[in-house]
Design an enzyme around this catalytic site. Structure first.
Site, PDB file in Angstrom:
ATOM      1  N   CYS A  78       2.678 -12.756 -36.223  1.00 46.94           N
ATOM      2  CA  CYS A  78       1.589 -12.872 -37.191  1.00 46.94           C
ATOM      3  C   CYS A  78       0.261 -13.156 -36.473  1.00 46.94           C
ATOM      4  O   CYS A  78      -0.284 -12.271 -35.845  1.00 46.94           O
ATOM      5  CB  CYS A  78       1.924 -13.889 -38.281  1.00 46.94           C
ATOM      6  SG  CYS A  78       0.883 -13.711 -39.753  1.00 46.94           S
ATOM      7  N   HIS A 162       6.896 -13.190 -39.856  1.00 43.42           N
ATOM      8  CA  HIS A 162       7.384 -14.489 -39.388  1.00 43.42           C
ATOM      9  C   HIS A 162       8.901 -14.472 -39.216  1.00 43.42           C
ATOM     10  O   HIS A 162       9.630 -14.886 -40.114  1.00 43.42           O
ATOM     11  CB  HIS A 162       6.991 -15.584 -40.386  1.00 43.42           C
ATOM     12  CG  HIS A 162       5.530 -15.869 -40.419  1.00 43.42           C
ATOM     13  ND1 HIS A 162       4.936 -16.787 -39.591  1.00 43.42           N
ATOM     14  CD2 HIS A 162       4.544 -15.330 -41.169  1.00 43.42           C
ATOM     15  CE1 HIS A 162       3.637 -16.822 -39.840  1.00 43.42           C
ATOM     16  NE2 HIS A 162       3.370 -15.943 -40.786  1.00 43.42           N
ATOM     17  N   GLU A 164      10.724 -16.398 -37.623  1.00 39.57           N
ATOM     18  CA  GLU A 164      11.260 -17.762 -37.571  1.00 39.57           C
ATOM     19  C   GLU A 164      11.597 -18.311 -38.953  1.00 39.57           C
ATOM     20  O   GLU A 164      12.219 -19.379 -39.065  1.00 39.57           O
ATOM     21  CB  GLU A 164      10.269 -18.692 -36.849  1.00 39.57           C
ATOM     22  CG  GLU A 164       9.043 -19.095 -37.644  1.00 39.57           C
ATOM     23  CD  GLU A 164       7.917 -18.063 -37.741  1.00 39.57           C
ATOM     24  OE1 GLU A 164       6.837 -18.444 -38.214  1.00 39.57           O
ATOM     25  OE2 GLU A 164       8.105 -16.899 -37.343  1.00 39.57           O
TER      26      GLU A 164
END
Length: 188
Positions: A78, A162, A164
């Site tokens: 990002c 993202h 994660e």
């Protein structure tokens, strides 16, 4: 494997948790000294203007450039994609368009086809950029509506989402695989 996570601002803690799950040692990087002895680096999502100010404040811009140019594997997510682009650290031959999909209320999830991955990857886009323009050496790994959202150039992989924030660890595994293959090349 010691993987640095730029910890100036943004989602660095979530990346650290994924790295731990995968058996790597996350190292929070806040100063140039934090880059020493790392096998790879993640530049996480966050707010690119705030990250730029923090990088300038800590004198990290040139050390980051040196580190990435040394050939160590790097993952930008990002805002990390934005930080790596032509207008910021100048390490990735792309022009990122900030908030390209819209404001916070336009955040979304999508199943992406990513080059080299078996099956779709669930991706979370939050005020996400896309790659508006890229050089000939940049490989597009995935697109949304014709806009590149995952790219690779040499040792740098950058995604507009993202990874994660989902249970799918393939993007992080890609970074760790690059570290492993680099170690093999060093021994040969």
């Amino acid at each position: 494997m010691r993987i640095g996570v730029l910890a100036i601002q943004g989602g660095f803690e979530a990346h650290a948790r994924v790295l731990e799950r995968l058996g790597a040692e996350p190292v929070e990087v806040r100063t140039p000294a934090g880059l020493a002895g790392l096998d790879g680096l993640i530049i996480p999502g966050g707010e690119s203007t705030t990250m730029t100010l923090g990088i300038e404040r800590e004198g990290l811009a040139d050390p980051l450039r040196e580190y990435v140019r040394s050939g160590a594997p790097v993952l930008g997510t990002c805002a990390g994609l934005i930080m790596l682009d032509r207008d910021h650290l100048g390490l990735l031959d792309v022009a990122a368009e900030r908030n390209a999909f819209g404001r916070q209320v336009h955040s979304f999830e999508a199943d992406l086809t990513v080059a080299g991955f078996d099956g779709p990857l669930r991706a979370v886009f939050i005020r996400a950029p896309w790659v508006g323009e890229h050089g000939a050496d940049v490989e597009v790994l995935s697109e949304v509506d014709g806009h590149p959202v995952a790219v690779r150039q040499g040792n740098i992989t950058a995604v507009a989402f993202h990874p994660e924030l989902t249970d799918d660890t393939r993007v992080h595994e890609l970074l760790l695989d690059q570290v492993r293959s680099g170690r093999v090349e060093e021994r040969v």
